[in-house]
Design an enzyme around this catalytic site. Structure first.
Site, PDB file in Angstrom:
ATOM      1  N   GLU A 122      11.476 -10.188 -10.388  1.00 10.30           N
ATOM      2  CA  GLU A 122      11.058  -8.916 -11.350  1.00 10.30           C
ATOM      3  C   GLU A 122      10.796  -7.798 -10.387  1.00 10.30           C
ATOM      4  OE1 GLU A 122       7.926  -9.782 -14.450  1.00 10.30           O
ATOM      5  OE2 GLU A 122       7.506 -10.954 -12.543  1.00 10.30           O
ATOM      6  N   HIS A 160      21.147 -32.159  -4.682  1.00  6.05           N
ATOM      7  CA  HIS A 160      22.031 -32.566  -5.879  1.00  6.05           C
ATOM      8  C   HIS A 160      23.010 -31.331  -6.149  1.00  6.05           C
ATOM      9  CE1 HIS A 160      20.143 -36.453  -6.254  1.00  6.05           C
ATOM     10  NE2 HIS A 160      19.042 -36.014  -6.181  1.00  6.05           N
ATOM     11  N   LYS A 207       8.143 -13.718  -9.804  1.00  7.99           N
ATOM     12  CA  LYS A 207       7.709 -12.658  -9.199  1.00  7.99           C
ATOM     13  C   LYS A 207       8.810 -11.985  -8.363  1.00  7.99           C
ATOM     14  CE  LYS A 207       5.092 -12.175 -11.162  1.00  7.99           C
ATOM     15  NZ  LYS A 207       4.525 -12.938 -12.302  1.00  7.99           N
ATOM     16  N   ASN A 244       7.533   1.042 -33.519  1.00  4.06           N
ATOM     17  CA  ASN A 244       7.629  -0.058 -32.562  1.00  4.06           C
ATOM     18  C   ASN A 244       8.431  -1.152 -33.273  1.00  4.06           C
ATOM     19  OD1 ASN A 244       6.840   1.420 -30.576  1.00  4.06           O
ATOM     20  ND2 ASN A 244       5.246   0.450 -30.366  1.00  4.06           N
ATOM     21  N   GLY A 245       9.146  -1.891 -32.775  1.00  2.00           N
ATOM     22  CA  GLY A 245       9.749  -3.107 -33.514  1.00  2.00           C
ATOM     23  C   GLY A 245      11.269  -2.836 -33.422  1.00  2.00           C
ATOM     24  N   LYS A 254       5.919  -4.637 -20.111  1.00  2.00           N
ATOM     25  CA  LYS A 254       4.816  -5.492 -20.011  1.00  2.00           C
ATOM     26  C   LYS A 254       4.536  -6.322 -21.439  1.00  2.00           C
ATOM     27  CE  LYS A 254       1.144  -6.802 -18.235  1.00  2.00           C
ATOM     28  NZ  LYS A 254       1.060  -7.768 -17.161  1.00  2.00           N
ATOM     29  N   CYS A 258       8.306  -0.502 -26.159  1.00  2.00           N
ATOM     30  CA  CYS A 258       7.893   1.032 -26.947  1.00  2.00           C
ATOM     31  C   CYS A 258       6.560   0.981 -26.959  1.00  2.00           C
ATOM     32  CB  CYS A 258       8.459   1.194 -28.325  1.00  2.00           C
ATOM     33  SG  CYS A 258      10.148   0.773 -28.258  1.00  2.00           S
ATOM     34  N   TRP A 266      11.712   2.311 -25.633  1.00  2.00           N
ATOM     35  CA  TRP A 266      12.563   1.247 -24.729  1.00  2.00           C
ATOM     36  C   TRP A 266      13.835   0.851 -25.699  1.00  2.00           C
ATOM     37  CZ3 TRP A 266      13.707  -4.177 -24.654  1.00  2.00           C
ATOM     38  CH2 TRP A 266      13.762  -4.696 -23.528  1.00  2.00           C
ATOM     39  N   GLU A 305       7.026 -19.716 -10.202  1.00  2.00           N
ATOM     40  CA  GLU A 305       6.418 -18.486 -10.343  1.00  2.00           C
ATOM     41  C   GLU A 305       6.615 -17.570  -9.323  1.00  2.00           C
ATOM     42  OE1 GLU A 305       5.066 -16.870 -12.722  1.00  2.00           O
ATOM     43  OE2 GLU A 305       3.823 -15.500 -11.836  1.00  2.00           O
ATOM     44  N   ARG A 320       4.314  -0.177 -19.931  1.00  2.00           N
ATOM     45  CA  ARG A 320       4.970  -0.854 -20.901  1.00  2.00           C
ATOM     46  C   ARG A 320       6.433  -1.124 -20.643  1.00  2.00           C
ATOM     47  NH1 ARG A 320       1.732  -2.517 -25.489  1.00  2.00           N
ATOM     48  NH2 ARG A 320       3.419  -2.260 -26.708  1.00  2.00           N
TER      49      ARG A 320
HETATM   50  C1  F6R Z   1       5.877 -11.922 -15.669  1.00  2.00           C
HETATM   51  C2  F6R Z   1       5.675 -11.500 -16.772  1.00  2.00           C
HETATM   52  C3  F6R Z   1       6.302 -12.183 -18.111  1.00  2.00           C
HETATM   53  C4  F6R Z   1       5.328 -12.329 -19.137  1.00  2.00           C
HETATM   54  C5  F6R Z   1       5.891 -12.802 -20.315  1.00  2.00           C
HETATM   55  C6  F6R Z   1       4.977 -13.408 -21.371  1.00  2.00           C
HETATM   56  O1  F6R Z   1       5.463 -11.305 -14.591  1.00  2.00           O
HETATM   57  O2  F6R Z   1       4.594 -10.792 -16.875  1.00  2.00           O
HETATM   58  O3  F6R Z   1       7.245 -13.193 -18.089  1.00  2.00           O
HETATM   59  O4  F6R Z   1       4.417 -13.555 -18.596  1.00  2.00           O
HETATM   60  O5  F6R Z   1       6.576 -11.643 -20.702  1.00  2.00           O
HETATM   61  O6  F6R Z   1       3.981 -12.283 -21.798  1.00  2.00           O
HETATM   62  P1  F6R Z   1       2.804 -12.578 -22.503  1.00  2.00           P
HETATM   63  O7  F6R Z   1       1.762 -13.751 -21.504  1.00  2.00           O
HETATM   64  O8  F6R Z   1       1.732 -11.350 -22.885  1.00  2.00           O
HETATM   65  O9  F6R Z   1       3.245 -13.365 -23.858  1.00  2.00           O
END
Ligand code: F6R
Length: 613
Positions: A495, A511, A492, A100-101, A608, A2, A74, A488, A27
């Site tokens: 996602e 394995h 990506k 928010n929360g 985000k 949110c 959200w 990683e 976000r």
């Molecule tokens: C992936 C991504 C998430 C963040 C995770 C932690 O691309 O962005 O996996 O890395 O939500 O977010 P922060 O770094 O803001 O704590």
């Protein structure tokens, strides 16, 4: 997650609010709404769907109010719908609230309010808040200027969970109240006008001066004044913080998507993060830490705790600290760490990594380790974010605002900062010969141009993306530091392209997962550690034999060995190679997502800044 926006000034609030919401879109959200104080009371306009839809709502252009609050939701409690969208009003239409929360005890509060005659129109946890404010307001027989603050104070005392709350009311038509606990909220100070936002980039074009609230601090805003209170309603003083980010840093700058822009910004983000930390012929500069040998020597182990991509950066940090300092490091996922009762004490250094500095699990894990007596160090990209205020020590990446949901430049900046931190520890402890340290430092300074070089792979990667974008499963393999890059790269791809992918330590393949390899399956490998080239090549041969389509990202001179595509990247010290080898993999997920016609910057279901558990 949110987003909150607020405006109090002399201009029409609604366009400013909607504009602010558009800047918070990244976000992640499913509905949006605004509330303004109009001559005849509070107006609320909201609906599910995109912020853009607000422009089409009947009557939106007739709003004249110069004070308002706005929200992108959200969904957590209740499906995305108009009724569940914020702002929410109390039953008497006197208080409008965005939140928010998560209010964990909302069922009890709802029951309490229902027993007192209140009716609910949504399934949200939030709707209890305006009604509780109304409840306390109407019970209070004193009519002084703090009456509304007292009602908000009593309400917040009842709330369990996390919240950033904005309140406007017809009883105080020239004010707005905000309060937070464990959810982000910043106050932007303007000239005769003030702004509220969940994060700094959304209001950077209006102001660079910000106030940051700690848990349970209130702000009472008017057009030209902001007063701060603690939970007992004592007035407190707060310092304004000036932020250096430029407003254009939060724009697309001619790129088609934020993610692509941020991928290409990495040479500069790395340059900025290195900053003045590597002075010539001198030890690493961490005057924000200033650790002595005696202080560092007391740590017999370290933890690196984070979520998602930040956790993957932590894996590279572990390898660097263990190699250079000879101290055992455990990397843990914050949501696991916080419930595991980890074995830590005053001899443990816990490092927390968070781009946003607002991730709920990471903050909770940090609080836990503090309570157990460990020393805490935060690594964040956002000045003054919650995690940086909670930790004993804090260092910053300087990647600039990261808008795309999928993290790219923040990740590589975290990896470089952790490597410099490991060098700093090693220098203080005297655990590595000076020549080795200066060799790595030299390589660090060469990284921006090596990333530039790696970015030139974009064309070949785009070609490869066109070939594989319809695949259902993709595998990533690597050993040592390259396994971290595989993790990683795989994250990506999931996602933003919604392709199922798995990352495996290449030696683990036989394995179990090798059973999944069949004709045409794509296997992507990373090879940058010269000690492990032969081993990984053997694993790649195992999948080639079973019909896999292979891509290898490498800084070694490999024989073609029936590999379908080889992407060459510049060579560097093995500890630093994840910063270069991830570049083609970021580009690959980007181009696959584009090929599939997906929303790269705002992938489905993701947010985000993950400010709830
Ligand atoms: C992936 C991504 C998430 C963040 C995770 C932690 O691309 O962005 O996996 O890395 O939500 O977010 P922060 O770094 O803001 O704590």
């Amino acid at each position: 997650m949110c987003g909150i926006i607020g405006y109090i000034g002399n201009q029409k609030a609604s366009p400013i609010l909607i504009n602010g919401l558009l800047r918070l879109e990244y976000r992640g959200y499913d509905s949006a709404g605004i509330s303004t104080i109009e001559k005849n009371g509070l107006s609320v306009m909201k609906d599910k769907g995109r912020v853009q839809n607000l422009y089409n709502l009947d009557g939106i252009n007739d709003l004249e109010g110069t004070i308002g609050i706005a929200h992108t939701r959200w969904a957590t409690h209740g499906k995305p719908s108009k009724e569940n969208s914020h702002p929410h009003l109390d039953n008497s239409n006197s208080f409008a609230v965005v939140h928010n929360g998560i209010i964990e005890n909302y069922n009890d509060l709802r029951k309490f309010l229902s027993d007192n005659g209140y009716i609910f129109h949504s399934q949200t946890d939030t709707e209890v808040i305006p009604n509780l404010i109304h409840y306390y307001y109407s019970k209070d027989k004193n009519n002084d200027e703090l009456k509304i603050l007292r009602a908000v104070q009593s309400t917040c005392k009842d709330l369990k969970g996390s919240f950033a709350i904005q309140v406007i009311t017809k009883y105080m038509p020239d004010n707005m109240i905000v309060i937070r606990k464990d959810s982000p909220l910043v106050i932007g100070k303007g000239n005769g006008e003030n702004y509220i936002s969940s994060d700094i980039p959304a209001i950077l074009s209006f102001t660079k001066d910000f106030y940051l609230l700690n848990d349970y601090e209130f702000a009472l805003l008017s057009r030209d004044k902001i007063e701060f209170y603690d939970m007992d309603l004592n007035k407190i003083k707060k310092e304004v913080k000036s932020i250096e980010w430029s407003a254009s840093a939060a724009d697309k700058n001619g790129y088609e998507d934020y993610m692509l822009k941020e991928i290409f910004e990495q040479p500069n983000a790395i340059r900025e993060t290195i900053g003045s930390r590597l002075p010539e012929n001198e030890p690493c500069n961490f005057d924000d830490l200033n650790f002595s040998k005696e202080f560092l020597s007391k740590f017999n182990k370290m933890y690196i705790v984070a979520c998602g991509t930040a956790m993957h950066a932590g894996l590279s940090g572990k390898i660097a600290i263990e190699k250079l300092c000879n101290i055992p490091v455990t990397v843990d996922i914050a949501s696991e760490f916080r419930y595991r009762n980890p074995i830590i004490d005053k001899n443990t250094l816990c490092i927390y990594i968070s781009q946003s500095g607002e991730t709920a699990d990471t903050i909770a894990a940090l609080k836990l380790s503090k309570a157990k007596g460990a020393t805490t160090l935060a690594v964040s990209n956002v000045i003054g974010s919650s995690i940086t205020r909670e930790a004993d020590y804090c260092i910053y990446t300087h990647a600039g605002p990261e808008i795309a949901v999928a993290s790219t430049k923040a990740y590589t900046s975290q990896v470089i900062l952790l490597n410099i931190l490991a060098l700093y520890f090693a220098e203080v402890l005297g655990s590595v010969p000076a020549e080795e340290i200066s060799k790595i430092k030299k390589e660090i300074l060469a990284l921006p141009s090596k990333i530039d070089e790696a970015l030139k792979s974009a064309k070949s990667i785009k070609k490869f993306a066109k070939k594989i974008y319809l695949q259902k499963d993709v595998f990533f393999l690597g050993r040592g530091v390259d396994y971290n890059t595989a993790l990683e790269g795989s994250l990506k791809l999931k996602e933003i392209s919604y392709i199922h992918s798995e990352a495996y330590a290449a030696g683990e393949l036989k394995h179990g997962p090798i059973a999944l390899i069949e004709n045409g399956v794509t296997v992507i490998s990373i090879i940058t550690d010269e000690n492990l080239v032969e081993k990984t090549i053997s694993n790649i041969q195992e999948v080639i034999t079973r019909g896999a389509n292979t891509l290898v990202v490498t800084n070694k001179n490999l024989p073609s060995n029936n590999i379908n595509t080889i992407i060459e990247i510049p060579d560097t010290h093995v500890l630093l190679s994840p910063i270069v080898s991830i570049i083609p993999l970021q580009l690959l997920s980007y181009y696959i997502s584009k090929e599939k016609g997906l929303d790269v910057d705002k992938p489905r279901n993701l947010a985000k800044s993950v400010t709830v558990e």
